[in-house]
Write a protein that holds these residues in place. Structure first.
Motif, PDB file in Angstrom:
ATOM      1  N   ASN A 140      -5.037  71.968 -34.426  1.00  0.00           N
ATOM      2  CA  ASN A 140      -5.717  71.239 -33.357  1.00  0.00           C
ATOM      3  C   ASN A 140      -4.729  70.381 -32.566  1.00  0.00           C
ATOM      4  N   LYS A 141      -3.806  69.717 -33.286  1.00  0.00           N
ATOM      5  CA  LYS A 141      -2.792  68.901 -32.608  1.00  0.00           C
ATOM      6  C   LYS A 141      -1.889  69.789 -31.732  1.00  0.00           C
ATOM      7  N   GLU A 142      -1.561  70.983 -32.266  1.00  0.00           N
ATOM      8  CA  GLU A 142      -0.698  71.898 -31.510  1.00  0.00           C
ATOM      9  C   GLU A 142      -1.398  72.370 -30.238  1.00  0.00           C
ATOM     10  N   VAL A 143      -2.724  72.587 -30.327  1.00  0.00           N
ATOM     11  CA  VAL A 143      -3.484  72.996 -29.142  1.00  0.00           C
ATOM     12  C   VAL A 143      -3.440  71.906 -28.082  1.00  0.00           C
ATOM     13  N   GLU A 144      -3.574  70.627 -28.504  1.00  0.00           N
ATOM     14  CA  GLU A 144      -3.521  69.523 -27.540  1.00  0.00           C
ATOM     15  C   GLU A 144      -2.162  69.484 -26.844  1.00  0.00           C
ATOM     16  N   LEU A 145      -1.069  69.698 -27.617  1.00  0.00           N
ATOM     17  CA  LEU A 145       0.265  69.693 -27.022  1.00  0.00           C
ATOM     18  C   LEU A 145       0.438  70.873 -26.043  1.00  0.00           C
ATOM     19  N   VAL A 146      -0.128  72.020 -26.437  1.00  0.00           N
ATOM     20  CA  VAL A 146      -0.033  73.212 -25.588  1.00  0.00           C
ATOM     21  C   VAL A 146      -0.707  72.975 -24.248  1.00  0.00           C
ATOM     22  N   ILE A 147      -1.922  72.380 -24.285  1.00  0.00           N
ATOM     23  CA  ILE A 147      -2.673  72.143 -23.047  1.00  0.00           C
ATOM     24  C   ILE A 147      -1.937  71.144 -22.165  1.00  0.00           C
ATOM     25  N   GLN A 148      -1.327  70.144 -22.794  1.00  0.00           N
ATOM     26  CA  GLN A 148      -0.584  69.147 -22.018  1.00  0.00           C
ATOM     27  C   GLN A 148       0.613  69.786 -21.316  1.00  0.00           C
ATOM     28  N   LYS A 149       1.339  70.643 -22.032  1.00  0.00           N
ATOM     29  CA  LYS A 149       2.506  71.304 -21.437  1.00  0.00           C
ATOM     30  C   LYS A 149       2.084  72.272 -20.332  1.00  0.00           C
ATOM     31  N   MET A 150       0.951  72.925 -20.539  1.00  0.00           N
ATOM     32  CA  MET A 150       0.506  73.890 -19.527  1.00  0.00           C
ATOM     33  C   MET A 150       0.091  73.179 -18.251  1.00  0.00           C
ATOM     34  N   LYS A 151      -0.530  71.978 -18.385  1.00  0.00           N
ATOM     35  CA  LYS A 151      -0.942  71.234 -17.195  1.00  0.00           C
ATOM     36  C   LYS A 151       0.250  70.759 -16.386  1.00  0.00           C
ATOM     37  N   GLU A 152       1.393  70.583 -17.060  1.00  0.00           N
ATOM     38  CA  GLU A 152       2.595  70.177 -16.335  1.00  0.00           C
ATOM     39  C   GLU A 152       3.082  71.300 -15.412  1.00  0.00           C
ATOM     40  N   GLU A 153       2.914  72.535 -15.848  1.00  0.00           N
ATOM     41  CA  GLU A 153       3.359  73.678 -15.027  1.00  0.00           C
ATOM     42  C   GLU A 153       2.250  74.170 -14.104  1.00  0.00           C
ATOM     43  N   ILE A 154       0.997  74.019 -14.519  1.00  0.00           N
ATOM     44  CA  ILE A 154      -0.151  74.433 -13.697  1.00  0.00           C
ATOM     45  C   ILE A 154      -1.046  73.212 -13.531  1.00  0.00           C
ATOM     46  N   PRO A 155      -0.794  72.371 -12.538  1.00  0.00           N
ATOM     47  CA  PRO A 155      -1.468  71.062 -12.412  1.00  0.00           C
ATOM     48  C   PRO A 155      -2.990  71.137 -12.349  1.00  0.00           C
ATOM     49  N   ASP A 156      -3.560  72.169 -11.719  1.00  0.00           N
ATOM     50  CA  ASP A 156      -5.020  72.203 -11.572  1.00  0.00           C
ATOM     51  C   ASP A 156      -5.709  72.922 -12.724  1.00  0.00           C
TER      52      ASP A 156
END
Length: 803
Positions: A782-798
């Motif tokens: 679950n923690k890894e999923v949160e980190l993944v989503i955060q990193k993805m939002k940095e590259e895909i802002p919307d």
């Protein structure tokens, strides 16, 4: 080339039937056939014309009275070359001419009792003007069949390989026949004198002319040539023109040396052998205007071009009935230059045919002097000037032939004495040495006798390959290493064949129309001398050829097609070896089974995903990964079912369904799929061996060697994630960003796309997390999923995570 056998007999004393001569020529390397000259015609006779009057009622007809010595005939004719006192051939009532029976016929109030015959009506020429005028010494009442040799004279026609230009003459053919049968050829040399009153102003300004000899003959009388010369030309397939032109053709056939006669009074200033100026024009003897290039070699005077060297003369200096003074040209021009010019201009003449295959430079003065001798005898006049430009005289090469080489190649032992005899019979001066022979190559064989192996062939063919016993060839057991390029193409070919595709082979030249239909630029590499409009350019892709294959199959009602081709695409500075695929209809031929609710089929239809799967399987089979598909903008592909293929960010090809509008214009099914992959780069410079980026062979050679990876010891943890993103975001970009965002992600699979609105969509992905050294807990994942989503939002802002 075709020549009467009787002409050959003037050079060798031979009584062997022509059929046997032809048979032996075929066994020694010259393709030959024997045929009879014309057909015997019943009911024809020679007659002398007693009178010629105009028809009182028909302006274009003449009424003639002619006698065969026993009877006077009244003949109506449209030929304007008949004159009182002329001897002609009459087809009498009852004779059959070209399938038509001759009968008495009325032309107005005048009855015609026969028909005067031309060469065409005699069946010995395709085209002729006027009736055939016979020599005055032929008496009325004689049989024209005997005089002309109709149905009796044997004609030998030969076809040569490009290296045997020496055989393209009566002289050369007699040499060959004499060598075969061991008969010495006769040689007759001309006896002429040339007064040095005038030295022709001739300048050779090109290395592509190795010898040029010009002779001025003044005060000639242009008239028909002697009948025996006319008859030889006719039997050789040429039409007589006038004495000077006929003699140039006569010597061309007899000696193999092209000649050209210019009307000297039409030449303005000096004569130059030079390169044409770009855009220069000339009207040739055939009445056609030709535009020249700098690569063409021409004969010119101070103001104009007067001939295309080695190909055809100009109309502006031709010999006609008013000609009084001539410049007789004999030359040797570069064979490659003549061939290129003749091909580009689409002009093939007896001269160009011989220059392309090589002309005997040493026999040039002998042949030209024979022509001068004949012109002086038949046209009168006086030879008053001669100039021979020959800067680099021929020096014969010496070639050694060893007895052991002859035995190794031919499989039989031929003594050096016999080898020497055979070569000398071919007029190749040969002397015996300790371990073989040494030959001095004469100029008439300088084009094809270059090495020892060439002399082995001469010995073998003259002795007779059919006389050698059977013997198994020696086969080396040394292994031959196939190139990596060959093995790579073989691997590609085998993969596609193993997957049910059939290989096709097409021409690499195509027409412009297909490019216009597909909406792509026409290739820049064009064929100047194309034979068909559909073969005018060198293709720069394989799709155009594969579509042509499909169209041809459709004409034979074959709608299911799965084909590929591995071949070349051409560009200005390089070529590419590509593999092209065209797939349509059903694949895997088999059968369907239906019983109640039970259904089974061994066939399926091609669709975009199946074609993509085939491409993916091939790329995996050669060890290539990181394959990306990006929407293609090729105008002949359906924009919704097409993609450009990238590997390691390098464009390597495309895949797609044909655009429906293009399919309609091409008259092929809309469910047609095309794919094309760039296999390897082929430079024009043979010394360039570097591997170029953007080709599968380069990627294949540079691919990492596969390393064994142990099967996972610990289980994976799966999470389904749905992302809300912009409608125009490419799915592969989303997956790539996801894969890069965590080292624990082992596998990502797309399982759903849902459009929320016109500019937003939901993309659902199944993600598997796995660690190589431990089992992952739910909290850790679950923690890894949160980190993944955060990193993805940095590259895909919307990007948003849907709950």
């Amino acid at each position: 080339m075709r020549v009467p056998y009787s002409w050959i007999k003037e050079f060798i004393d031979i009584d062997i039937p022509a059929e046997e001569v032809v048979e032996r020529l075929n066994t020694t390397g010259i393709e030959a056939v024997c045929e009879t000259f014309g057909e015997y015609i019943e009911g024809i006779v020679t007659v002398k014309i007693l009178s010629v009057k105009k028809h009182p009622e028909r302006d274009k007809l003449l009424v003639c009275e002619a006698t065969d010595g026993h009877k006077v005939y009244q003949v109506v004719t449209g030929a304007d070359n008949v004159k009182e006192g002329s001897t002609v051939i009459l087809a009498k009532e009852g004779s059959v001419i070209k399938g038509i029976k001759i009968t008495k016929r009325n032309f107005g109030s005048i009855q015609s009792e026969g028909m005067f015959l031309s060469l065409e009506e005699l069946g010995i020429s395709e085209k002729s003007e006027g009736v055939l005028i016979l020599p005055d010494d032929i008496k009325p009442g004689e049989d024209p069949n005997r005089i002309l040799g109709l149905g009796d004279e044997k004609i030998i026609e030969i076809e040569i390989t490009p290296n045997r230009g020496d055989a393209l003459s009566v002289r050369g053919l007699a040499r060959e026949i004499g060598a075969i049968f061991g008969i010495k050829r006769k040689e007759v040399f001309p006896v002429i004198s040339i007064a040095e009153e005038i030295i022709p102003e001739i300048f050779v300004n090109s290395e592509r002319c190795t010898r040029y000899r010009g002779i001025i003959i003044k005060d000639v009388n242009i008239r028909p040539s002697p009948f025996h010369i006319q008859l030889k030309l006719i039997k050789s397939g040429m039409n007589p023109i006038n004495n000077v032109v006929d003699i140039t053709n006569y010597i061309l056939l007899q000696e193999g040396q092209p000649l050209h006669a210019f009307d000297l009074d039409k030449i303005e200033g000096a004569v130059y052998v030079r390169n044409a100026r770009e855009g220069e024009k000339i009207v040739t003897l055939d009445g056609e205007e030709k535009q020249l290039k700098e690569t063409d070699l021409v004969i010119a005077d101070d103001k104009k071009v007067i001939a295309i060297a080695g190909v055809i003369g100009g109309d502006n200096t031709k010999v006609d009935s008013n000609t009084k003074n001539i410049l007789l040209e004999a030359a040797v021009f570069d064979s490659i230059s003549v061939r290129k010019t003749a091909k580009r201009l689409a002009v093939s003449t007896d001269s160009s045919y011989r220059f392309e295959r090589g002309v005997d430079i040493q026999n040039l003065p002998n042949a030209q002097d024979k022509a001068v001798e004949l012109i002086l005898k038949t046209a009168g006049g006086k030879a008053v000037g001669e100039k021979d430009i020959y800067p680099d005289p021929y020096r014969p090469e010496k070639i050694k032939l060893r007895e052991k080489t002859v035995e190794r190649i031919l499989g039989v032992s031929i003594p050096k004495e016999e080898c020497s005899d055979l070569l000398n019979r071919l007029e190749i001066p040969t002397e015996i040495e300790e371990d073989g022979t040494v030959s001095q190559i004469p100029s008439f064989r300088a084009f094809d006798l270059k090495r020892e192996i060439d002399l082995v062939e001469e010995v073998g063919r003259l002795k007779g390959f059919d006389t050698f016993g059977e013997k198994y060839p020696r086969v080396s057991v040394e292994s031959f290493r196939k190139s990596d390029e060959y093995l790579f193409e073989l691997r590609t070919r085998d993969f596609l064949k193993d997957n049910g595709l059939d290989e096709v082979v097409t021409y690499t030249f195509v027409g412009e129309e297909i490019f216009n239909i597909l909406g792509i630029p026409v290739p820049v590499i064009r064929i100047e001398n194309y034979l068909l409009k559909t073969q005018s350019v060198m293709r720069d892709n394989l799709a155009v050829s594969l579509i042509g294959v499909f169209q041809e199959n459709l004409r034979h009602q074959i709608k299911d097609l799965s084909v590929f081709e591995i071949s070349s695409a051409f560009f200005e500075e390089y070529e590419e070896i590509r593999v092209g695929l065209l797939l349509s209809g059903r694949y895997i031929k088999g059968f369907n089974f239906t019983r109640d609710d039970q259904r089974f089929s061994t066939t399926d239809k091609w669709n975009f995903l199946k074609v993509k799967g085939l491409i993916n399987s091939y790329l995996r089979s050669i060890g290539l990964k990181d394959v990306r598909y990006i929407p293609s903008d090729l105008p002949y592909l359906n924009p919704y079912e097409s993609a450009d293929i990238y590997i390691n960010d390098q464009y390597v090809g495309y895949i797609g369904k044909i655009h429906p509008e293009k399919a309609d214009r091409l008259e092929i099914p809309k469910e047609t799929y095309i794919a094309e992959l760039k296999l390897r780069y082929v430079p024009r410079d043979i010394n360039d061996s570097s591997l170029k980026e953007g080709y599968l062979f380069t990627l294949y050679k540079n691919a990492e060697i596969p390393v064994f990876r142990e099967l996972p010891k610990y289980p994976s943890v799966k999470r389904d994630l749905a992302f809300e993103v912009a409608e125009n975001l490419q799915i592969d970009k989303l997956i790539n960003v996801l894969n890069r965002s965590s080292e624990l992600i082992d596998k990502v699979e797309l399982f759903d796309i849902y459009y929320i609105s016109s500019d937003r969509k939901s993309v659902a992905l199944s993600v598997e997390f796995r660690a190589e050294d431990r089992s992952l807990s739910d909290e850790e994942v679950n923690k890894e999923v949160e980190l993944v989503i955060q990193k993805m939002k940095e590259e895909i802002p919307d990007l948003k995570l849907r709950q």
